[in-house]
Design an enzyme around this catalytic site. Structure first.
Site, PDB file in Angstrom:
ATOM      1  N   TRP A  23      -0.399 -12.540  11.259  1.00 16.67           N
ATOM      2  CA  TRP A  23       0.879 -12.117  10.654  1.00 16.67           C
ATOM      3  C   TRP A  23       0.846 -10.657  10.250  1.00 16.67           C
ATOM      4  O   TRP A  23      -0.170 -10.166   9.739  1.00 16.67           O
ATOM      5  CB  TRP A  23       1.130 -12.966   9.409  1.00 16.67           C
ATOM      6  CG  TRP A  23       2.137 -12.374   8.488  1.00 16.67           C
ATOM      7  CD1 TRP A  23       1.902 -11.480   7.475  1.00 16.67           C
ATOM      8  CD2 TRP A  23       3.538 -12.599   8.490  1.00 16.67           C
ATOM      9  NE1 TRP A  23       3.084 -11.149   6.849  1.00 16.67           N
ATOM     10  CE2 TRP A  23       4.107 -11.826   7.464  1.00 16.67           C
ATOM     11  CE3 TRP A  23       4.387 -13.410   9.279  1.00 16.67           C
ATOM     12  CZ2 TRP A  23       5.465 -11.826   7.179  1.00 16.67           C
ATOM     13  CZ3 TRP A  23       5.738 -13.402   8.993  1.00 16.67           C
ATOM     14  CH2 TRP A  23       6.262 -12.617   7.954  1.00 16.67           C
ATOM     15  N   MET A  24       1.995  -9.963  10.418  1.00 13.90           N
ATOM     16  CA  MET A  24       2.137  -8.594   9.914  1.00 13.90           C
ATOM     17  C   MET A  24       3.449  -8.465   9.143  1.00 13.90           C
ATOM     18  O   MET A  24       4.468  -8.973   9.590  1.00 13.90           O
ATOM     19  CB  MET A  24       2.148  -7.614  11.094  1.00 13.90           C
ATOM     20  CG  MET A  24       2.489  -6.190  10.683  1.00 13.90           C
ATOM     21  SD  MET A  24       2.323  -5.011  12.041  1.00 13.90           S
ATOM     22  CE  MET A  24       3.949  -5.133  12.779  1.00 13.90           C
ATOM     23  N   ASP A  40       4.862  -5.229   6.044  1.00 14.15           N
ATOM     24  CA  ASP A  40       5.084  -3.790   5.832  1.00 14.15           C
ATOM     25  C   ASP A  40       4.048  -2.857   6.475  1.00 14.15           C
ATOM     26  O   ASP A  40       2.843  -3.116   6.383  1.00 14.15           O
ATOM     27  CB  ASP A  40       5.009  -3.453   4.342  1.00 14.15           C
ATOM     28  CG  ASP A  40       5.769  -4.407   3.478  1.00 14.15           C
ATOM     29  OD1 ASP A  40       6.469  -5.278   4.000  1.00 14.15           O
ATOM     30  OD2 ASP A  40       5.653  -4.288   2.247  1.00 14.15           O
ATOM     31  N   GLN A  63       0.378  -4.707   6.247  1.00 16.56           N
ATOM     32  CA  GLN A  63       0.181  -5.971   5.558  1.00 16.56           C
ATOM     33  C   GLN A  63      -0.181  -7.024   6.602  1.00 16.56           C
ATOM     34  O   GLN A  63       0.569  -7.232   7.571  1.00 16.56           O
ATOM     35  CB  GLN A  63       1.475  -6.374   4.832  1.00 16.56           C
ATOM     36  CG  GLN A  63       1.776  -5.522   3.622  1.00 16.56           C
ATOM     37  CD  GLN A  63       0.846  -5.851   2.474  1.00 16.56           C
ATOM     38  OE1 GLN A  63       1.053  -6.819   1.754  1.00 16.56           O
ATOM     39  NE2 GLN A  63      -0.195  -5.054   2.293  1.00 16.56           N
ATOM     40  N   SER A  92       1.201  -3.679  -0.521  1.00 16.39           N
ATOM     41  CA  SER A  92       1.530  -2.406   0.117  1.00 16.39           C
ATOM     42  C   SER A  92       1.131  -1.185  -0.703  1.00 16.39           C
ATOM     43  O   SER A  92       1.015  -1.248  -1.928  1.00 16.39           O
ATOM     44  CB  SER A  92       3.024  -2.364   0.406  1.00 16.39           C
ATOM     45  OG  SER A  92       3.297  -3.274   1.438  1.00 16.39           O
ATOM     46  N   TRP A 125      13.071 -10.795   5.790  1.00 19.93           N
ATOM     47  CA  TRP A 125      12.435 -11.890   5.053  1.00 19.93           C
ATOM     48  C   TRP A 125      13.209 -13.207   5.153  1.00 19.93           C
ATOM     49  O   TRP A 125      12.670 -14.269   4.874  1.00 19.93           O
ATOM     50  CB  TRP A 125      12.230 -11.502   3.580  1.00 19.93           C
ATOM     51  CG  TRP A 125      11.026 -10.624   3.392  1.00 19.93           C
ATOM     52  CD1 TRP A 125      11.000  -9.339   2.949  1.00 19.93           C
ATOM     53  CD2 TRP A 125       9.657 -10.976   3.645  1.00 19.93           C
ATOM     54  NE1 TRP A 125       9.719  -8.856   2.921  1.00 19.93           N
ATOM     55  CE2 TRP A 125       8.871  -9.845   3.337  1.00 19.93           C
ATOM     56  CE3 TRP A 125       9.021 -12.129   4.112  1.00 19.93           C
ATOM     57  CZ2 TRP A 125       7.483  -9.845   3.478  1.00 19.93           C
ATOM     58  CZ3 TRP A 125       7.629 -12.119   4.250  1.00 19.93           C
ATOM     59  CH2 TRP A 125       6.887 -10.987   3.936  1.00 19.93           C
TER      60      TRP A 125
HETATM   61  C1  FRU Z   1       7.728  -6.041   0.956  1.00 24.75           C
HETATM   62  C2  FRU Z   1       6.644  -6.676   0.112  1.00 24.75           C
HETATM   63  C3  FRU Z   1       6.017  -5.644  -0.801  1.00 24.75           C
HETATM   64  C4  FRU Z   1       4.669  -6.217  -1.068  1.00 24.75           C
HETATM   65  C5  FRU Z   1       4.329  -6.832   0.264  1.00 24.75           C
HETATM   66  C6  FRU Z   1       3.484  -8.071   0.183  1.00 24.75           C
HETATM   67  O1  FRU Z   1       7.946  -6.650   2.172  1.00 24.75           O
HETATM   68  O2  FRU Z   1       7.169  -7.750  -0.619  1.00 24.75           O
HETATM   69  O3  FRU Z   1       6.767  -5.373  -1.962  1.00 24.75           O
HETATM   70  O4  FRU Z   1       3.738  -5.259  -1.448  1.00 24.75           O
HETATM   71  O5  FRU Z   1       5.561  -7.155   0.874  1.00 24.75           O
HETATM   72  O6  FRU Z   1       3.068  -8.465   1.441  1.00 24.75           O
END
Ligand code: FRU
Length: 590
Positions: free
Chosen positions: A149-150, A152, A168, A209, A422
């Site tokens: 999974w990816m 941010d 991420q 992030s 999301w």
């Molecule tokens: C945004 C977020 C960030 C957080 C990250 C967690 O997409 O919710 O605020 O750091 O994803 O994966």
């Protein structure tokens, strides 16, 4: 049933089965839905392969090394069928006793007996982990993770001809969880090399992030040229941590004094830092609840709060996340030299852009990138617009977590977005991996009706990637459409699936309708038509197609629109009413 048969997956998105080899390893069932598995210190296999089912609940696995808890991971251990395998890399444990203790998280009430899950009979020790692409929707010229999974983009920086992208990442499944930073590098923003996990969760929490800078002056004391990462440690609370790299960003050491910044609020995350010549110090912007906090520091470790921005400004229908703050010089506007109204001379005018990703609250539901234009003196951001003005950087549904590269050459402000939303990111019809980044874009400024807006154009690297001219669209191409006025562009395939793009020259809007684009059924939030204001007439569109995405820009950068699509076969025809399309192959190495 053979293992290969078990992995011949249903669902159109799977082109081929994962090739899984290796020997079984016995797991022992303990009380209270726990399982235990022992990997001996003499074991030479490179991987422990865990069978995953995306729809299964997360089991909690403890990796215990020589009696010490080394790592907690959440894995959707397969209950009914194996969707794919994920690897635990065993190299670091060789010569030690590794015990994996798993707690299944199953509602036993409607399952036949304890311990019938297929995962335990199918775990493998193996020297190979098959990363061959199995996905027909995997883009050809966009960045994707090799597996897993990816979300941010994180810590992006440019140094010595190389673009660094961290992101991420979940190494243990294709849905969100176990946040790590994984690393990719590129020399052309199109072809990316996987560099593996760069920062893994520690006792402070998962690695959310954040950003990276190159500390040329050794302000932090980790050496001149050290790459410094700041990220959110997400444990019981969110706090900010630092890690440094002395090998150009390949490996990082978490700073022993972490966390370096704490607060008593729950949503406190996504630090983005940059050097500011105006104050001869570092600045940092952080998303905190419904506003951004701005800090300064001489050394990247000790941060002083300077100000806050955001309450009452722009859109607040969701959580403020992933900020960025940067100057954009404007020396010419519509070909004319600008005069700085405060000094009355024609030197370069600089405006500052504060980027605020928000989820939900986007113009078509879910996630989107809003921004504010104003001034910043190293202490305080002052927005030029009235508080009720909301500006979106991209008017599609799949453009989120946009942040810029530190240190891009020639003062470029180059950004990447996460190309998803999301609302359905975990459900899109891929399995080996989930999510891609947008193509790289370069930002500028333009003015309309007394307001400053950010212009968004495909980065120059996209022009360099143009290959031969094509007669009709392919799964990976660029269409340039010259417009005479209002126009309708219909991309279609033989199955009757289509995407309809419309420029309305009277209303000055551009829209993209993906309601009949192919598979739209995986989420109610997916089928939609997105509409953007064009801020004046548009004469030319550049439309990038890459298997599961369409990104449209007008030539002046006044409109950008990014949408995912999942057609059952590639769109291979285009009809343009009111314009003329030229189609180019996009060269990529995949
Ligand atoms: C945004 C977020 C960030 C957080 C990250 C967690 O997409 O919710 O605020 O750091 O994803 O994966």
């Amino acid at each position: 049933m053979s293992l290969m048969a078990a992995l011949a997956l249903p669902g159109a998105s799977q082109a081929m089965a994962q090739n899984v080899q290796g020997k079984p390893i016995r797991a022992e069932q303990l009380a209270n839905d726990n399982w235990l598995l022992h990997v001996s210190p003499q074991e030479t296999a490179k991987y422990l392969l865990l069978p995953v089912e995306d729809k299964a609940p997360e089991a909690h696995l403890k990796l215990i090394v020589d009696n010490q808890l080394c790592r907690n991971i959440d894995v959707r251990m397969a209950l009914h069928k194996i969707d794919y395998y994920v690897p635990v890399v065993l190299d670091e444990f060789r010569g030690h006793n590794l015990v994996v203790q798993a707690h299944m998280n199953i509602d036993r009430s409607n399952r036949g007996g304890v311990g019938s899950e297929i995962c335990w009979a199918n775990i493998r020790l193996s020297d190979a982990f098959d990363q061959t692409n199995r996905e027909r929707f995997r883009p050809l010229y966009h960045h994707t993770p090799v597996y897993g999974w990816m979300n941010d983009p994180n810590g992006m920086f440019y140094k010595d001809g190389t673009w660094h992208l961290f992101y991420q990442y979940n190494p243990y499944g294709s849905m969100w969880g176990n946040m790590n930073w994984r690393h990719s590098t590129s020399r052309d923003l199109l072809t990316w090399n996987d560099e593996g996990v760069a920062i893994a969760p520690d006792a402070h929490g998962a690695i959310f992030s954040g950003s990276c800078v190159v500390d040329e002056k050794n302000t932090a004391g980790f050496g001149a040229g050290a790459v410094i990462a700041l990220y959110t440690s997400a444990g019981d609370v969110q706090s900010q941590s630092l890690a440094y790299s002395t090998d150009g960003g390949r490996t990082f050491t978490p700073y022993a004094g972490n966390p370096i910044l704490t607060a008593d609020v729950p949503d406190f995350r996504d630090p983005n830092m940059f050097w500011n010549d105006d104050i001869n110090a570092w600045n940092l912007i952080l998303a905190v609840g419904q506003e951004m906090r701005i800090y300064s520091s001489p050394n990247l470790k000790d941060w002083k709060e300077e100000s806050r921005f955001g309450l009452g400004y722009g859109n607040h229908d969701g959580v403020w996340e992933c900020p960025d703050l940067f100057p954009l010089p404007v020396d010419k506007l519509n070909g004319k030299q600008l005069v700085n109204s405060s000094t009355n001379n024609s030197s370069t005018i600089t405006k500052w852009v504060l980027v605020c990703n928000i989820n939900p609250g986007g113009p078509f539901g879910g996630s989107a990138t809003q921004y504010f234009v104003g001034d910043f003196d190293g202490h305080k951001f002052t927005c030029d617009s009235a508080p009720q003005v909301t500006k979106w950087m991209d008017w599609g549904k799949d453009h989120y977590a946009t942040v810029s590269f530190w240190g891009a050459p020639k003062d470029r402000r180059t950004v990447l977005a996460w190309m998803s939303n999301w609302q359905y990111a975990n459900d899109v019809p891929t399995m080996q991996y989930r999510s891609a980044n947008s193509i790289a874009r370069d930002l500028g400024l333009f003015q309309n009706g007394g307001e400053w807006y950010v212009s968004v154009k495909p980065s120059p690297e996209m022009l360099a990637a143009r290959g031969k001219k094509l007669k009709s669209p392919t799964e990976a191409c660029e269409m340039v459409v010259d417009l005479k006025g209002s126009a309708t562009i219909t991309l279609a395939n033989a199955k009757g699936e289509k995407v309809v793009m419309t420029y309305d020259d009277d209303a000055r809007t551009f829209s993209m309708d993906r309601t009949q684009s192919g598979n739209v059924a995986f989420s109610e939030a997916f089928p939609c038509t997105t509409v953007a204001p064009t801020h004046g007439r548009i004469k030319q569109l550049r439309i990038f197609i890459d298997r599961c995405s369409i990104e449209a820009f007008d030539a002046d950068g006044h409109v950008a629109m990014t949408n995912l699509v999942f057609p059952s076969e590639p769109y291979n025809s285009v009809k343009v009413k009111g314009g003329k399309a030229t189609i180019w192959e996009v060269k990529s190495e995949k």
